[in-house]
Design a protein around this motif. Structure first.
Motif, PDB file in Angstrom:
ATOM      1  N   GLU A  93      47.686  25.886  33.758  1.00  0.00           N
ATOM      2  CA  GLU A  93      47.694  27.247  32.932  1.00  0.00           C
ATOM      3  C   GLU A  93      46.338  27.819  33.262  1.00  0.00           C
ATOM      4  O   GLU A  93      45.086  27.200  33.104  1.00  0.00           O
ATOM      5  N   PHE A  94      46.362  29.364  33.649  1.00  0.00           N
ATOM      6  CA  PHE A  94      45.231  29.950  33.682  1.00  0.00           C
ATOM      7  C   PHE A  94      45.155  31.230  32.599  1.00  0.00           C
ATOM      8  O   PHE A  94      46.258  31.919  32.490  1.00  0.00           O
ATOM      9  N   PHE A  95      44.194  31.636  32.079  1.00  0.00           N
ATOM     10  CA  PHE A  95      44.095  32.928  31.305  1.00  0.00           C
ATOM     11  C   PHE A  95      42.792  33.534  32.266  1.00  0.00           C
ATOM     12  O   PHE A  95      41.487  32.964  32.212  1.00  0.00           O
ATOM     13  N   ILE A  96      43.017  34.712  32.587  1.00  0.00           N
ATOM     14  CA  ILE A  96      41.931  35.555  33.218  1.00  0.00           C
ATOM     15  C   ILE A  96      41.754  36.792  32.749  1.00  0.00           C
ATOM     16  O   ILE A  96      42.692  37.580  32.614  1.00  0.00           O
ATOM     17  N   GLY A  97      40.686  36.975  32.356  1.00  0.00           N
ATOM     18  CA  GLY A  97      39.987  38.332  31.849  1.00  0.00           C
ATOM     19  C   GLY A  97      38.791  38.805  32.403  1.00  0.00           C
ATOM     20  O   GLY A  97      38.058  38.234  33.091  1.00  0.00           O
ATOM     21  N   HIS A  98      38.121  39.991  31.877  1.00  0.00           N
ATOM     22  CA  HIS A  98      36.899  40.252  32.469  1.00  0.00           C
ATOM     23  C   HIS A  98      35.921  39.662  31.740  1.00  0.00           C
ATOM     24  O   HIS A  98      35.923  39.494  30.475  1.00  0.00           O
ATOM     25  N   GLY A  99      35.351  38.778  32.543  1.00  0.00           N
ATOM     26  CA  GLY A  99      34.064  38.080  32.274  1.00  0.00           C
ATOM     27  C   GLY A  99      34.641  36.598  31.656  1.00  0.00           C
ATOM     28  O   GLY A  99      33.595  35.686  31.315  1.00  0.00           O
ATOM     29  N   PHE A 100      35.957  36.275  31.977  1.00  0.00           N
ATOM     30  CA  PHE A 100      36.445  34.808  31.718  1.00  0.00           C
ATOM     31  C   PHE A 100      37.560  34.245  32.543  1.00  0.00           C
ATOM     32  O   PHE A 100      38.046  35.167  32.849  1.00  0.00           O
ATOM     33  N   LEU A 101      37.338  33.189  32.631  1.00  0.00           N
ATOM     34  CA  LEU A 101      38.567  32.477  33.242  1.00  0.00           C
ATOM     35  C   LEU A 101      38.553  31.088  32.532  1.00  0.00           C
ATOM     36  O   LEU A 101      37.730  30.304  32.408  1.00  0.00           O
ATOM     37  N   SER A 125      26.040  28.758  45.001  1.00  0.00           N
ATOM     38  CA  SER A 125      26.902  28.817  46.075  1.00  0.00           C
ATOM     39  C   SER A 125      28.153  29.417  45.984  1.00  0.00           C
ATOM     40  O   SER A 125      28.866  29.473  47.096  1.00  0.00           O
ATOM     41  N   LEU A 126      28.552  29.838  44.740  1.00  0.00           N
ATOM     42  CA  LEU A 126      29.946  30.234  44.540  1.00  0.00           C
ATOM     43  C   LEU A 126      29.960  31.763  45.040  1.00  0.00           C
ATOM     44  O   LEU A 126      29.018  32.573  44.840  1.00  0.00           O
ATOM     45  N   LEU A 127      31.089  32.019  45.556  1.00  0.00           N
ATOM     46  CA  LEU A 127      31.485  33.422  45.881  1.00  0.00           C
ATOM     47  C   LEU A 127      31.406  34.352  44.579  1.00  0.00           C
ATOM     48  O   LEU A 127      31.021  35.406  44.748  1.00  0.00           O
ATOM     49  N   SER A 128      31.866  33.735  43.499  1.00  0.00           N
ATOM     50  CA  SER A 128      32.135  34.427  42.296  1.00  0.00           C
ATOM     51  C   SER A 128      30.852  34.863  41.743  1.00  0.00           C
ATOM     52  O   SER A 128      30.432  35.611  40.849  1.00  0.00           O
ATOM     53  N   SER A 133      32.680  38.257  39.428  1.00  0.00           N
ATOM     54  CA  SER A 133      34.499  38.497  39.229  1.00  0.00           C
ATOM     55  C   SER A 133      35.105  37.491  38.657  1.00  0.00           C
ATOM     56  O   SER A 133      35.146  36.348  39.517  1.00  0.00           O
ATOM     57  N   SER A 134      35.790  37.468  37.723  1.00  0.00           N
ATOM     58  CA  SER A 134      36.968  36.285  37.400  1.00  0.00           C
ATOM     59  C   SER A 134      37.875  35.936  38.445  1.00  0.00           C
ATOM     60  O   SER A 134      38.351  35.035  38.450  1.00  0.00           O
ATOM     61  N   ALA A 135      38.329  37.373  38.983  1.00  0.00           N
ATOM     62  CA  ALA A 135      39.349  37.306  39.830  1.00  0.00           C
ATOM     63  C   ALA A 135      38.950  36.679  41.264  1.00  0.00           C
ATOM     64  O   ALA A 135      39.735  35.952  41.969  1.00  0.00           O
ATOM     65  N   ILE A 136      37.725  36.638  41.608  1.00  0.00           N
ATOM     66  CA  ILE A 136      37.108  36.156  42.685  1.00  0.00           C
ATOM     67  C   ILE A 136      37.142  34.574  42.541  1.00  0.00           C
ATOM     68  O   ILE A 136      37.227  33.454  43.377  1.00  0.00           O
ATOM     69  N   LEU A 137      36.645  34.188  41.005  1.00  0.00           N
ATOM     70  CA  LEU A 137      36.527  32.862  40.922  1.00  0.00           C
ATOM     71  C   LEU A 137      37.946  32.067  40.798  1.00  0.00           C
ATOM     72  O   LEU A 137      38.195  31.019  41.223  1.00  0.00           O
ATOM     73  N   LEU A 138      38.938  32.966  40.368  1.00  0.00           N
ATOM     74  CA  LEU A 138      40.348  32.413  40.472  1.00  0.00           C
ATOM     75  C   LEU A 138      40.679  32.299  41.872  1.00  0.00           C
ATOM     76  O   LEU A 138      41.472  31.049  42.333  1.00  0.00           O
ATOM     77  N   TYR A 139      40.231  33.060  42.796  1.00  0.00           N
ATOM     78  CA  TYR A 139      40.413  32.708  44.146  1.00  0.00           C
ATOM     79  C   TYR A 139      40.132  31.933  44.900  1.00  0.00           C
ATOM     80  O   TYR A 139      40.794  30.846  45.706  1.00  0.00           O
ATOM     81  N   SER A 209      43.277  46.008  35.933  1.00  0.00           N
ATOM     82  CA  SER A 209      41.854  46.294  36.331  1.00  0.00           C
ATOM     83  C   SER A 209      41.140  45.021  36.394  1.00  0.00           C
ATOM     84  O   SER A 209      40.031  44.865  37.376  1.00  0.00           O
ATOM     85  N   ILE A 210      41.667  43.790  36.270  1.00  0.00           N
ATOM     86  CA  ILE A 210      40.792  42.383  36.364  1.00  0.00           C
ATOM     87  C   ILE A 210      41.530  41.974  37.825  1.00  0.00           C
ATOM     88  O   ILE A 210      40.427  41.534  38.480  1.00  0.00           O
ATOM     89  N   ILE A 211      42.621  42.271  38.446  1.00  0.00           N
ATOM     90  CA  ILE A 211      42.816  41.817  39.927  1.00  0.00           C
ATOM     91  C   ILE A 211      42.814  42.963  40.930  1.00  0.00           C
ATOM     92  O   ILE A 211      42.766  42.680  42.039  1.00  0.00           O
ATOM     93  N   ALA A 212      43.003  44.423  40.236  1.00  0.00           N
ATOM     94  CA  ALA A 212      43.145  45.247  41.236  1.00  0.00           C
ATOM     95  C   ALA A 212      42.050  45.525  42.500  1.00  0.00           C
ATOM     96  O   ALA A 212      42.355  46.273  43.388  1.00  0.00           O
TER      97      ALA A 212
END
Length: 312
Positions: A93-101, A125-128, A133-139, A209-212
């Motif tokens: 399960e994932f909860f993704i928001g601005h500034g958190f994952l 070394s992380l792209l995030s 961006s939490s969306a980039i971290l999810l990626y 706005s989190i993923i857009a």
């Protein structure tokens, strides 16, 4: 830089903060979420109780899910993991928001643990870290999980090669076990992976706005291509295993028919001899050696007939 904090036995947190940026990302990874962990998330983030209940280690979902809320996105995804040679589904399960994952795996997931440990040691070394961006971290997390799926596909390929050699060696018992395990793994992996492409597409088109942001399309597009490649490989492996199964069944049927043919030959031969013995037993004055000779000649005649018919 990154700051690691062990909040409790099952809750660990990394704060990914780029000094050149003004924001940061809290990645919280929770193993075996129970009542205490769920209560922690409820108090800190105010997530919906139904979603928190779904994230409990005591429950499992039969299908992936994505829900957009005003302040966060909730997702349930399944990924293949190997357990004692069998592929099973690990639910995350994932909860993704601005500034958190927040990630909540139902079981220990090796690629997720490895990537979390990388973030602890070297978040630069992380792209995030670059995008904050939490969306980039999810990626990045999904990318690692899909790469692990490729490793499982490679294991399948090796198992298929081994099964091919075993079938050719005519070891029926071992062949049956290998083919059964391969089919089980491929069926499970197909069930797990079949909805990934659609879920990621929904993420890309979601009005949030989190993923857009536009730059995310490039990275999530890569994930879609990976899911397509994995699915195509699974299809090819499935077809190969089905051909292998057909070959095994043909060889098994051939050996069974041979065994039945030999049993039939022995039955007919000895039945004929028994019939002669029964006839001569009606007259006890007959010479026993004459009976034996006639029975033997009858048996040889039957064997000659089978040989001539190319049944032997």
């Amino acid at each position: 830089m990154s700051n690691f904090k062990k909040i409790s036995k099952n809750i660990q947190q990394i704060t990914i903060a780029n000094p050149q940026k003004t924001n940061y990302i809290d990645w919280i990874n929770i193993n075996s979420a129970g009542k205490a962990e769920i209560e922690f998330l409820r108090k800190k983030y105010g997530f919906k109780l139904s979603q928190l209940a779904a994230a409990s280690a005591k429950t499992s979902s039969q299908r992936p899910l994505i829900v957009r809320e005003p302040d966060y996105v909730f997702m349930i995804l399944h990924f293949p993991v190997e357990n004692s040679g069998r592929i099973i589904a690990a639910e995350i399960e994932f909860f993704i928001g601005h500034g958190f994952l927040i990630s909540l795996p139902s079981v220990s997931v090796e690629p997720l643990n490895d990537f979390f440990n990388l973030g602890k040691k070297d978040s630069n070394s992380l792209l995030s870290y670059e995008f904050e961006s939490s969306a980039i971290l999810l990626y990045e997390i999904l990318n690692q999980l899909l790469k692990y799926s490729y490793a499982l596909l490679d294991n399948n390929s090796l198992a298929i090669s081994q099964a091919e050699q075993t079938v050719l060696s005519q070891d029926q018992k071992k062949s049956a076990a290998l083919i059964l395990n391969l089919r089980h793994n491929l069926i499970n992996m197909r069930k797990i992976m079949q909805n990934h492409k659609n879920i990621i597409k929904r993420l890309m088109t979601m009005e949030s706005s989190i993923i857009a942001p536009e730059h995310l399309k490039k990275y999530y597009g890569e994930l879609i291509n990976q899911t397509k490649n994995i699915w195509e490989t699974l299809e090819n492996q499935r077809e190969t295993v089905e051909v292998l199964r057909d070959s095994y069944e043909s060889m098994a049927n051939y050996h069974l028919n041979n065994a039945m043919k030999m049993l039939t030959i022995f039955y007919v031969t000895f039945s004929s001899m028994s019939l002669i013995a029964a006839i001569f037993s009606l007259n006890v004055n007959n010479n026993i050696w004459l009976v034996i000779i006639i029975m033997s000649l009858a048996g040889l005649a039957m064997l000659y007939l089978f040989k001539k018919k190319k049944w032997l």
